[in-house]
Design an enzyme around this catalytic site. Structure first.
Site, PDB file in Angstrom:
ATOM      1  N   GLU A 127       0.971  -1.275  -0.355  1.00  0.00           N
ATOM      2  CA  GLU A 127       0.024  -0.304  -0.001  1.00  0.00           C
ATOM      3  C   GLU A 127       0.743   0.964   0.090  1.00  0.00           C
ATOM      4  O   GLU A 127       1.915   1.106   0.468  1.00  0.00           O
ATOM      5  CB  GLU A 127      -0.676   0.202   1.338  1.00  0.00           C
ATOM      6  CG  GLU A 127      -1.812   1.491   1.134  1.00  0.00           C
ATOM      7  CD  GLU A 127      -2.737   1.284   2.197  1.00  0.00           C
ATOM      8  OE1 GLU A 127      -3.619   1.872   2.308  1.00  0.00           O
ATOM      9  OE2 GLU A 127      -2.593   0.821   3.583  1.00  0.00           O
ATOM     10  N   GLY A 263       1.867   2.278  10.790  1.00  0.00           N
ATOM     11  CA  GLY A 263       2.005   1.144  12.172  1.00  0.00           C
ATOM     12  C   GLY A 263       1.305   0.376  12.360  1.00  0.00           C
ATOM     13  O   GLY A 263       1.607  -0.829  12.911  1.00  0.00           O
ATOM     14  N   MET A 265      -0.284  -3.363   8.603  1.00  0.00           N
ATOM     15  CA  MET A 265      -1.287  -2.968   7.467  1.00  0.00           C
ATOM     16  C   MET A 265      -2.275  -3.621   7.355  1.00  0.00           C
ATOM     17  O   MET A 265      -1.351  -5.292   7.717  1.00  0.00           O
ATOM     18  CB  MET A 265       0.124  -3.255   6.336  1.00  0.00           C
ATOM     19  CG  MET A 265      -0.611  -3.180   5.206  1.00  0.00           C
ATOM     20  SD  MET A 265      -1.352  -1.935   4.512  1.00  0.00           S
ATOM     21  CE  MET A 265      -2.606  -2.536   2.720  1.00  0.00           C
ATOM     22  N   ASN A 267      -3.149  -6.518   5.475  1.00  0.00           N
ATOM     23  CA  ASN A 267      -3.065  -7.247   4.386  1.00  0.00           C
ATOM     24  C   ASN A 267      -3.859  -8.172   4.327  1.00  0.00           C
ATOM     25  O   ASN A 267      -4.105  -8.987   5.677  1.00  0.00           O
ATOM     26  CB  ASN A 267      -1.426  -7.599   4.581  1.00  0.00           C
ATOM     27  CG  ASN A 267      -0.637  -7.090   3.861  1.00  0.00           C
ATOM     28  OD1 ASN A 267      -0.651  -6.169   3.347  1.00  0.00           O
ATOM     29  ND2 ASN A 267       0.165  -6.611   5.232  1.00  0.00           N
ATOM     30  N   HIS A 298      -8.553  -1.519  14.703  1.00  0.00           N
ATOM     31  CA  HIS A 298      -9.027  -1.486  13.519  1.00  0.00           C
ATOM     32  C   HIS A 298      -7.801  -2.363  11.745  1.00  0.00           C
ATOM     33  O   HIS A 298      -8.701  -1.975  10.826  1.00  0.00           O
ATOM     34  CB  HIS A 298      -7.531  -0.216  13.227  1.00  0.00           C
ATOM     35  CG  HIS A 298      -7.564   0.775  12.250  1.00  0.00           C
ATOM     36  ND1 HIS A 298      -7.963   2.299  11.956  1.00  0.00           N
ATOM     37  CD2 HIS A 298      -6.860   1.032  10.817  1.00  0.00           C
ATOM     38  CE1 HIS A 298      -7.786   2.744  11.577  1.00  0.00           C
ATOM     39  NE2 HIS A 298      -7.254   1.321  10.212  1.00  0.00           N
ATOM     40  N   GLU A 299      -7.249  -2.657  12.127  1.00  0.00           N
ATOM     41  CA  GLU A 299      -6.658  -3.244  11.329  1.00  0.00           C
ATOM     42  C   GLU A 299      -7.671  -4.727  10.527  1.00  0.00           C
ATOM     43  O   GLU A 299      -7.494  -5.129   9.178  1.00  0.00           O
ATOM     44  CB  GLU A 299      -5.533  -3.887  11.039  1.00  0.00           C
ATOM     45  CG  GLU A 299      -4.056  -3.352  11.465  1.00  0.00           C
ATOM     46  CD  GLU A 299      -3.657  -1.922  10.356  1.00  0.00           C
ATOM     47  OE1 GLU A 299      -4.319  -2.448   9.584  1.00  0.00           O
ATOM     48  OE2 GLU A 299      -3.957  -0.610  10.660  1.00  0.00           O
ATOM     49  N   HIS A 302     -10.628  -3.472   8.980  1.00  0.00           N
ATOM     50  CA  HIS A 302     -10.056  -3.580   7.389  1.00  0.00           C
ATOM     51  C   HIS A 302     -10.522  -4.685   6.683  1.00  0.00           C
ATOM     52  O   HIS A 302     -10.689  -4.816   5.649  1.00  0.00           O
ATOM     53  CB  HIS A 302      -8.719  -3.379   6.931  1.00  0.00           C
ATOM     54  CG  HIS A 302      -8.304  -1.244   7.472  1.00  0.00           C
ATOM     55  ND1 HIS A 302      -9.304  -0.710   6.592  1.00  0.00           N
ATOM     56  CD2 HIS A 302      -7.555  -0.671   8.103  1.00  0.00           C
ATOM     57  CE1 HIS A 302      -8.356   1.262   6.802  1.00  0.00           C
ATOM     58  NE2 HIS A 302      -8.106  -0.003   7.466  1.00  0.00           N
TER      59      HIS A 302
END
Length: 844
Positions: A127, A263, A265, A267, A298-299, A302
């Site tokens: 990203e 911080g 990602m 994936n 948070h991740e 996503h």
């Protein structure tokens, strides 16, 4: 300048990627990719390829000519006698070579020390548009495809992990391990990921059978994997139930990387983190654990927002980040309601967004992106993340929890594995709620800034008026917003669309924006303000901290004098809430800018801080007690830091005793360790202390201890130490590239180090440019400097130094806003300094 979308010439459906990493020590890799997809033009099509050497290109097994273009593209041409087939799906085969470098994007090494041995692992960060550095592709979010990845690496026992489970593993040529992974779901290139290294893990299954694992290098204790694993399983369970959409992969790995620019990602199925954002154990502070929990939440959010359903283009980045930021609080509150994380939301996301969003020139949440160089600049944590999250939470309050959830359930059901724009989501939420969500939300997303609502009362007539709020020089565009007013006054409308409104009301205390759910601030005039302040102690926690937020911003805008902060803070002298105290500390820090260091006026500020903090210091002390609440434990270091600033002898002596009695600094309670070490450096610095702390920083693998030592060392008041620290910041054997910006910010905030640190930035800009250009953190340096510098002299230097860089898309906005921010701060000091000093004289 706008770049063309390559999906318009070629639309991929599947990638089969072979990467040979067996020569990674030589910093090279080789590869082959077979891409199935639709060619749109019979003469040519384009792919993204950056810093790759192309060996050959075949289309439908016929060799093709190609030409490298600007903007990281290659054009592939058909032969005169063999035009491309634009009806059936084609097969594109490309052989290539690439380089592994220390950029922390594309494919890069992560370094760590195992005793005296320096080791490394390999990781990817694709990203926003870095997949093109590892294989030719259509590197755009809309170009979703299935990925089948195969890795060749040395047979040395290292783990090889990717988005999906290993399908097959074999040894070839005696010592080469071939690892084939299962196909991924249909997804964007930026979500493909790979990690290779000497790792260990812990694993649990979710309720639905998803295998969740937390991974780290073996120099990190396995005990640090338990807490993040527990959170990771619980948040995935929560989201599956909340969204009514099962996680589509059979596993989800969470990997702590020693070197990582961001911080974390998201994936798909292989989430990567900085070690400090994922690892936490028994000895970590409560604040550290809460941080880790929210990052994981948070991740994991996503995996639905961004991965399952993806924005068509980067101008709708908020569809990923705004929702994930709001959902992290929603999920963690469900798992740990005792943490009261919505109070954290009211402090953290609110003040971050309100401060930045009040500067003229700030980006809107939804912003056009025309060029790849602009993509990294839109990852503005204060706007796309914090403001966007406030807007999503505001919408949730406006339409109600049930409608919000039902709309999301339909959104995922309808658009999974597809790309969307904001209107797709608004349509589903409108159907679920019966409200026109698009007309309500569009002004908030597409306009920068936010309103201040002025409330005044004459007799029984309450008037409210909205106007865009600025804290800097500005060009008022007369923007208006549909304001969800959230008031206790029933005569006021639910949504305030007008510029001005009068209503007749009774004698009750007037409150606007209850629970701090809407993205505006209130300016209570006259008796409304005095009545609210008089009754502030009887208000709930969020109302108490919200009032302080608003006073801070109104002073910056010149609506009130900063000197009023002193009387306001006096009303909070019996305050015991952690989150309110964090806001009180922010106001106290704002008062500090009006006094010069080492002066009588600074001594008066110290006394005022002591006056506010001393009762809580007596109650909490420096050592944990059996009956301490979590709030007490977290409040103690804040109050202790205040007493250290006040130079309270008891606090300083207690800290010395803690430091002297500890066999190792690792043994100091993590909750107060940063305060203890910073106090020692600030008040008792000598060469031995600095040398010892630096040696521990170099050798420890504990990331939270490194953070505490960095905070301590950058508290120095000695010029010689400041210059030495700025030297080691450039030594990659001591300070990781990911941590350079943090060292810089800590030193720039230090009054004794500010000018020297600013000079260091100017003198070493070329070095910083070479290290960070193309990375998301590149514009951090002008951004942070703009947020901290506060004199006319430094404003002039800032403008002169960055003037030649204003034409660079990656820096332009950060520089322009930095200038406005410093200019506003300089004017604030000029305007309010005398009044602040006079008010201090009355109280102390």
């Amino acid at each position: 300048m706008s770049v063309a979308r390559l999906i318009e010439t070629f639309e991929p459906s599947k990638y089969q990627i072979l990467l040979n990493l067996s020569n990674s020590k030589e910093r090279i890799f080789t590869g082959k990719v077979i891409i199935n997809g639709d060619i749109k033009n019979d003469n040519f099509f384009n792919l993204h390829s950056k810093a790759l050497d192309i060996d050959f290109i075949k289309v439908n097994n016929i060799n093709c000519e190609y030409k490298e273009k600007s903007e990281d593209e290659i054009s592939i041409f058909s032969n005169r006698d063999n035009k491309f087939d634009t009806v059936s799906e084609s097969t594109v085969e490309i052989g290539f070579k690439g380089k592994i470098n220390d950029s922390m994007h594309g494919l890069y090494p992560c370094y760590y020390n195992d005793g005296e041995e320096r080791k490394e692992l390999l990781a990817t960060q694709f990203e926003s548009h870095h997949a093109r550095e590892v294989f030719p592709c259509v590197d755009e979010p809309e170009a979703k495809a299935i990925f089948k990845l195969t890795i060749l690496t040395n047979d040395n026992g290292e783990k090889v992990i990717s988005n999906t489970k290993v399908e097959q593993e074999t040894i070839i040529d005696g010592n080469i391990r071939k690892v084939e992974f299962e196909e991924t779901p249909k997804m964007s290139t930026y979500l493909l990921a790979l990690v290779v290294g000497d790792l260990h893990k812990k694993t649990k299954l979710t309720k639905s059978g998803v295998e969740v694992s937390t991974w780290a290098t073996k120099v990190q204790s396995k005990d640090l994997l338990d807490f993040p694993l527990d959170i990771a399983v619980k948040v995935l369970d929560f989201y599956e139930e909340y969204f009514k959409e099962k996680f589509p992969l059979s596993k989800c790995d969470h990997v702590a990387l020693p070197d990582f620019s961001s911080g974390a990602m998201e994936n798909w199925g292989l989430i990567t983190y900085r070690e400090t954002a994922m690892l936490a154990g028994e000895k970590h502070s409560i604040a550290d654990k809460r941080y880790v929990a929210t990052v994981i939440a948070h991740e994991t959010a996503h995996q639905w927002f961004g991965n399952l359903v993806t924005m068509k283009w980067w101008d709708d980045l908020w569809l990923n980040e705004s929702f994930a930021t709001m959902m992290e609080y929603y999920a963690v509150d469900n798992i740990h309601p005792e943490w009261n994380v919505w109070q954290d939301f009211a402090v953290n996301e609110s003040i971050i967004s309100l401060r930045r969003d009040a500067i003229d020139g700030v980006q809107a949440v939804r912003i056009p992106v025309h060029h790849p160089d602009e993509i990294n600049t839109i990852f503005d944590g204060a706007i796309v993340y914090a403001k966007g999250a406030r807007l999503m939470n505001m919408l949730r309050e406006y339409i109600g929890d049930e409608s919000f959830r039902n709309g999301l359930i339909e959104y995922f059901k309808k658009f999974k594995y597809q790309n969307t724009i904001g209107n797709d989501l608004w349509n589903e939420l409108s159907i679920a709620s019966g409200k026109d969500v698009k007309s309500f939300m569009s002004p908030w997303l597409e306009q920068p800034g936010y309103p201040v609502v002025k409330a005044d009362k004459k007799g029984n007539i309450l008037s409210i008026e909205q106007k865009q709020f600025f804290t800097s020089e500005h060009n008022d565009m007369n923007r208006k917003w549909p304001i969800y007013i959230a008031s206790n006054i029933k005569e006021l409308p639910e949504v305030f669309n007008n510029s001005y409104l009068e209503v007749e009301t009774g004698e009750q205390l007037v409150r606007l924006n209850q629970k701090n759910v809407s993205h505006f601030i209130a300016n209570y005039k006259g008796s409304l303000r005095s009545e609210l302040l008089k009754n502030i102690s009887s208000q709930d926690v969020v109302s108490r901290l919200q009032f302080l937020q608003e006073q801070s911003l109104l002073a910056k805008a010149g609506e009130i004098s900063s000197s009023e902060h002193i009387a306001t803070l006096n009303e909070y002298r019996n305050e015991e809430s952690l989150n309110v105290w964090e806001m009180m500390s922010l106001l106290l820090n704002e008062l500090k800018i009006f006094v010069d260091k080492d002066t009588l006026e600074e001594a008066k500020i110290r006394l005022f801080v002591a006056k506010l903090s001393s009762n809580l210091f007596k109650k909490l002390g420096v050592a944990e007690k059996e009956n301490d609440s979590d709030e007490d434990i977290q409040l103690r270091p804040l109050i202790l830091a205040n007493m250290v600033f006040a130079r309270n002898e008891k606090a300083l002596n207690d800290i010395r005793a803690i430091y002297n009695n500890a066999k190792n600094i690792e043994d100091i309670n993590a909750e107060i360790r940063s305060v203890v070490l910073s106090s020692k450096v600030r008040n008792d610095e000598d060469d031995e202390l600095i040398s010892n702390l630096l040696e521990i920083y170099k050798t420890t693998n504990s990331v939270d201890l490194k953070d505490d030592i960095r905070g301590a060392l950058t508290s120095t008041t000695k010029e010689e130490t400041i210059k030495m620290l700025l030297t080691i910041v450039m030594d990659e054997n001591i300070v990781r590239a990911q941590d350079i910006a943090s060292w810089f910010v800590h030193l720039l905030r230090n009054r004794y180090a500010q000018k020297t640190t600013w000079k260091w930035l100017k003198d070493n800009w070329v070095w910083l440019e070479n290290k960070f250009d193309g990375d998301k953190s590149y514009d951090d340096f002008p951004r942070y400097a703009g947020a901290i510098l506060n004199s006319e002299e430094l404003l002039k230097e800032y403008s002169q130094f960055f003037a030649p860089m204003k034409q660079m898309p990656s820096l332009a906005r950060a520089i322009e806003m930095g200038e406005r921010d410093i200019e506003a701060r300089v004017k604030l000091i000029k305007r309010d300094k005398q009044a602040v000093l006079e008010e201090l004289n009355k109280i102390v």
